[in-house]
Design a protein around this motif. Structure first.
Motif, PDB file in Angstrom:
ATOM      1  N   PHE A 228     -34.456 -17.651 -22.464  1.00  0.00           N
ATOM      2  CA  PHE A 228     -33.429 -16.705 -22.025  1.00  0.00           C
ATOM      3  C   PHE A 228     -32.122 -17.418 -21.712  1.00  0.00           C
ATOM      4  O   PHE A 228     -31.046 -17.010 -22.165  1.00  0.00           O
ATOM      5  CB  PHE A 228     -33.920 -15.923 -20.797  1.00  0.00           C
ATOM      6  CG  PHE A 228     -32.890 -14.986 -20.246  1.00  0.00           C
ATOM      7  CD1 PHE A 228     -32.647 -13.768 -20.856  1.00  0.00           C
ATOM      8  CD2 PHE A 228     -32.154 -15.321 -19.116  1.00  0.00           C
ATOM      9  CE1 PHE A 228     -31.692 -12.900 -20.357  1.00  0.00           C
ATOM     10  CE2 PHE A 228     -31.197 -14.464 -18.617  1.00  0.00           C
ATOM     11  CZ  PHE A 228     -30.960 -13.255 -19.231  1.00  0.00           C
TER      12      PHE A 228
ATOM     13  N   LEU B  28     -35.742 -10.367 -32.085  1.00  0.00           N
ATOM     14  CA  LEU B  28     -34.835  -9.294 -31.687  1.00  0.00           C
ATOM     15  C   LEU B  28     -34.372  -9.471 -30.246  1.00  0.00           C
ATOM     16  O   LEU B  28     -33.214  -9.185 -29.917  1.00  0.00           O
ATOM     17  CB  LEU B  28     -35.509  -7.939 -31.879  1.00  0.00           C
ATOM     18  CG  LEU B  28     -35.750  -7.530 -33.333  1.00  0.00           C
ATOM     19  CD1 LEU B  28     -36.561  -6.240 -33.393  1.00  0.00           C
ATOM     20  CD2 LEU B  28     -34.447  -7.384 -34.073  1.00  0.00           C
ATOM     21  N   LEU B  29     -35.263  -9.937 -29.384  1.00  0.00           N
ATOM     22  CA  LEU B  29     -34.852 -10.239 -28.008  1.00  0.00           C
ATOM     23  C   LEU B  29     -33.839 -11.375 -27.978  1.00  0.00           C
ATOM     24  O   LEU B  29     -32.923 -11.375 -27.150  1.00  0.00           O
ATOM     25  CB  LEU B  29     -36.067 -10.593 -27.155  1.00  0.00           C
ATOM     26  CG  LEU B  29     -36.906  -9.413 -26.682  1.00  0.00           C
ATOM     27  CD1 LEU B  29     -38.165  -9.903 -25.995  1.00  0.00           C
ATOM     28  CD2 LEU B  29     -36.107  -8.529 -25.761  1.00  0.00           C
ATOM     29  N   THR B  30     -33.994 -12.330 -28.876  1.00  0.00           N
ATOM     30  CA  THR B  30     -33.029 -13.425 -28.970  1.00  0.00           C
ATOM     31  C   THR B  30     -31.650 -12.897 -29.331  1.00  0.00           C
ATOM     32  O   THR B  30     -30.636 -13.327 -28.765  1.00  0.00           O
ATOM     33  CB  THR B  30     -33.496 -14.460 -30.015  1.00  0.00           C
ATOM     34  OG1 THR B  30     -34.755 -14.978 -29.597  1.00  0.00           O
ATOM     35  CG2 THR B  30     -32.509 -15.583 -30.155  1.00  0.00           C
TER      36      THR B  30
ATOM     37  N   GLY C 272     -30.516  -9.963 -28.641  1.00  0.00           N
ATOM     38  CA  GLY C 272     -30.031  -9.319 -27.428  1.00  0.00           C
ATOM     39  C   GLY C 272     -29.512 -10.313 -26.398  1.00  0.00           C
ATOM     40  O   GLY C 272     -28.493 -10.063 -25.733  1.00  0.00           O
ATOM     41  N   GLU C 273     -30.177 -11.446 -26.266  1.00  0.00           N
ATOM     42  CA  GLU C 273     -29.737 -12.471 -25.320  1.00  0.00           C
ATOM     43  C   GLU C 273     -28.414 -13.080 -25.767  1.00  0.00           C
ATOM     44  O   GLU C 273     -27.556 -13.395 -24.935  1.00  0.00           O
ATOM     45  CB  GLU C 273     -30.813 -13.543 -25.182  1.00  0.00           C
ATOM     46  CG  GLU C 273     -32.060 -13.031 -24.494  1.00  0.00           C
ATOM     47  CD  GLU C 273     -33.269 -13.906 -24.704  1.00  0.00           C
ATOM     48  OE1 GLU C 273     -33.197 -14.880 -25.484  1.00  0.00           O
ATOM     49  OE2 GLU C 273     -34.314 -13.615 -24.098  1.00  0.00           O
TER      50      GLU C 273
ATOM     51  N   THR D 131     -36.442 -18.610 -33.711  1.00  0.00           N
ATOM     52  CA  THR D 131     -37.397 -17.835 -32.917  1.00  0.00           C
ATOM     53  C   THR D 131     -38.332 -17.036 -33.815  1.00  0.00           C
ATOM     54  O   THR D 131     -39.527 -16.929 -33.534  1.00  0.00           O
ATOM     55  CB  THR D 131     -36.638 -16.903 -31.959  1.00  0.00           C
ATOM     56  OG1 THR D 131     -35.734 -17.681 -31.172  1.00  0.00           O
ATOM     57  CG2 THR D 131     -37.591 -16.168 -31.044  1.00  0.00           C
TER      58      THR D 131
ATOM     59  N   GLY E  50     -40.400  -9.505 -32.806  1.00  0.00           N
ATOM     60  CA  GLY E  50     -40.055  -8.965 -31.488  1.00  0.00           C
ATOM     61  C   GLY E  50     -39.246  -9.950 -30.662  1.00  0.00           C
ATOM     62  O   GLY E  50     -38.234  -9.595 -30.049  1.00  0.00           O
ATOM     63  N   TRP E  51     -39.701 -11.201 -30.645  1.00  0.00           N
ATOM     64  CA  TRP E  51     -38.979 -12.230 -29.896  1.00  0.00           C
ATOM     65  C   TRP E  51     -37.638 -12.541 -30.542  1.00  0.00           C
ATOM     66  O   TRP E  51     -36.660 -12.851 -29.856  1.00  0.00           O
ATOM     67  CB  TRP E  51     -39.822 -13.495 -29.770  1.00  0.00           C
ATOM     68  CG  TRP E  51     -40.998 -13.321 -28.866  1.00  0.00           C
ATOM     69  CD1 TRP E  51     -42.313 -13.283 -29.245  1.00  0.00           C
ATOM     70  CD2 TRP E  51     -40.997 -13.122 -27.451  1.00  0.00           C
ATOM     71  NE1 TRP E  51     -43.119 -13.079 -28.153  1.00  0.00           N
ATOM     72  CE2 TRP E  51     -42.342 -12.984 -27.033  1.00  0.00           C
ATOM     73  CE3 TRP E  51     -40.007 -13.046 -26.503  1.00  0.00           C
ATOM     74  CZ2 TRP E  51     -42.696 -12.774 -25.711  1.00  0.00           C
ATOM     75  CZ3 TRP E  51     -40.361 -12.834 -25.179  1.00  0.00           C
ATOM     76  CH2 TRP E  51     -41.690 -12.706 -24.799  1.00  0.00           C
TER      77      TRP E  51
ATOM     78  N   MET F 278     -40.241 -18.591 -21.023  1.00  0.00           N
ATOM     79  CA  MET F 278     -39.398 -17.419 -21.226  1.00  0.00           C
ATOM     80  C   MET F 278     -38.035 -17.609 -20.565  1.00  0.00           C
ATOM     81  O   MET F 278     -37.003 -17.234 -21.133  1.00  0.00           O
ATOM     82  CB  MET F 278     -40.084 -16.171 -20.687  1.00  0.00           C
ATOM     83  CG  MET F 278     -41.287 -15.744 -21.513  1.00  0.00           C
ATOM     84  SD  MET F 278     -42.279 -14.425 -20.795  1.00  0.00           S
ATOM     85  CE  MET F 278     -41.087 -13.203 -20.397  1.00  0.00           C
TER      86      MET F 278
ATOM     87  N   HIS G 155     -30.543 -19.115 -25.038  1.00  0.00           N
ATOM     88  CA  HIS G 155     -29.979 -18.145 -25.981  1.00  0.00           C
ATOM     89  C   HIS G 155     -28.740 -17.465 -25.404  1.00  0.00           C
ATOM     90  O   HIS G 155     -27.776 -17.204 -26.142  1.00  0.00           O
ATOM     91  CB  HIS G 155     -31.023 -17.111 -26.374  1.00  0.00           C
ATOM     92  CG  HIS G 155     -32.139 -17.691 -27.177  1.00  0.00           C
ATOM     93  ND1 HIS G 155     -33.420 -17.218 -27.107  1.00  0.00           N
ATOM     94  CD2 HIS G 155     -32.165 -18.715 -28.069  1.00  0.00           C
ATOM     95  CE1 HIS G 155     -34.193 -17.924 -27.915  1.00  0.00           C
ATOM     96  NE2 HIS G 155     -33.448 -18.836 -28.499  1.00  0.00           N
ATOM     97  N   THR G 156     -28.742 -17.213 -24.113  1.00  0.00           N
ATOM     98  CA  THR G 156     -27.555 -16.623 -23.487  1.00  0.00           C
ATOM     99  C   THR G 156     -26.387 -17.604 -23.533  1.00  0.00           C
ATOM    100  O   THR G 156     -25.245 -17.213 -23.818  1.00  0.00           O
ATOM    101  CB  THR G 156     -27.869 -16.211 -22.038  1.00  0.00           C
ATOM    102  OG1 THR G 156     -28.997 -15.332 -22.038  1.00  0.00           O
ATOM    103  CG2 THR G 156     -26.690 -15.507 -21.401  1.00  0.00           C
TER     104      THR G 156
END
Length: 124
Positions: free
Chosen positions: A15, A79-81, A83-84, A69, A76-77, A11, A18-19
């Motif tokens: 993180f 969408l988090l990507t 966001g990152e 991803t 879900g992951w 994780m 992707h950031t």
């Protein structure tokens, strides 16, 4: 006190990568946008053929990350990507211009290495 588990390390890897991809894509597009309006404030290589190449590589990598991803994990992951990547875009806005120019210069190499690692071509 125990160390991080393998899941936590994965994780953290995603993180960070992707950031960074968000930082690279936002940085290259912002520099290209501002360099067209204020040519004298930016180096010549920004306005030359290198600028659009940097934007193409970094934006492709940032757009491919959520798709990758989604294929590997789930929505879900993915969408988090997204966001990152947006978080990376906000972070790069806080950096001074001279550091952003250095980041823009090395960003195609970094984006290719990260994208290759996300696709499983190599490990970093």
């Amino acid at each position: 006190m125990s160390g991080c588990s393998l899941m936590e390390m994965n994780m953290l890897f995603y993180f960070i990568t992707h950031t960074i991809l968000g930082m690279l894509a936002a940085n290259s597009t912002l520099i290209q946008k501002h360099a067209k309006n204020d040519v004298a404030s930016y180096p010549l290589w920004v306005n030359g053929p290198w600028g659009p190449v940097v934007v193409a590589i970094t934006c492709f990598s940032a757009l491919a990350a959520p798709i990758t991803t989604l294929i590997q994990w789930n929505i879900g992951w993915a969408l988090l990507t997204v966001g990152e990547i947006i978080l990376g875009a906000f972070i790069v806005g806080l950096m001074p211009l001279h550091l952003r120019l250095i980041l823009n210069l090395i960003s195609p190499i970094v984006a290719i290495v990260i994208t290759g690692a996300l696709w499983g071509f190599w490990y970093i």
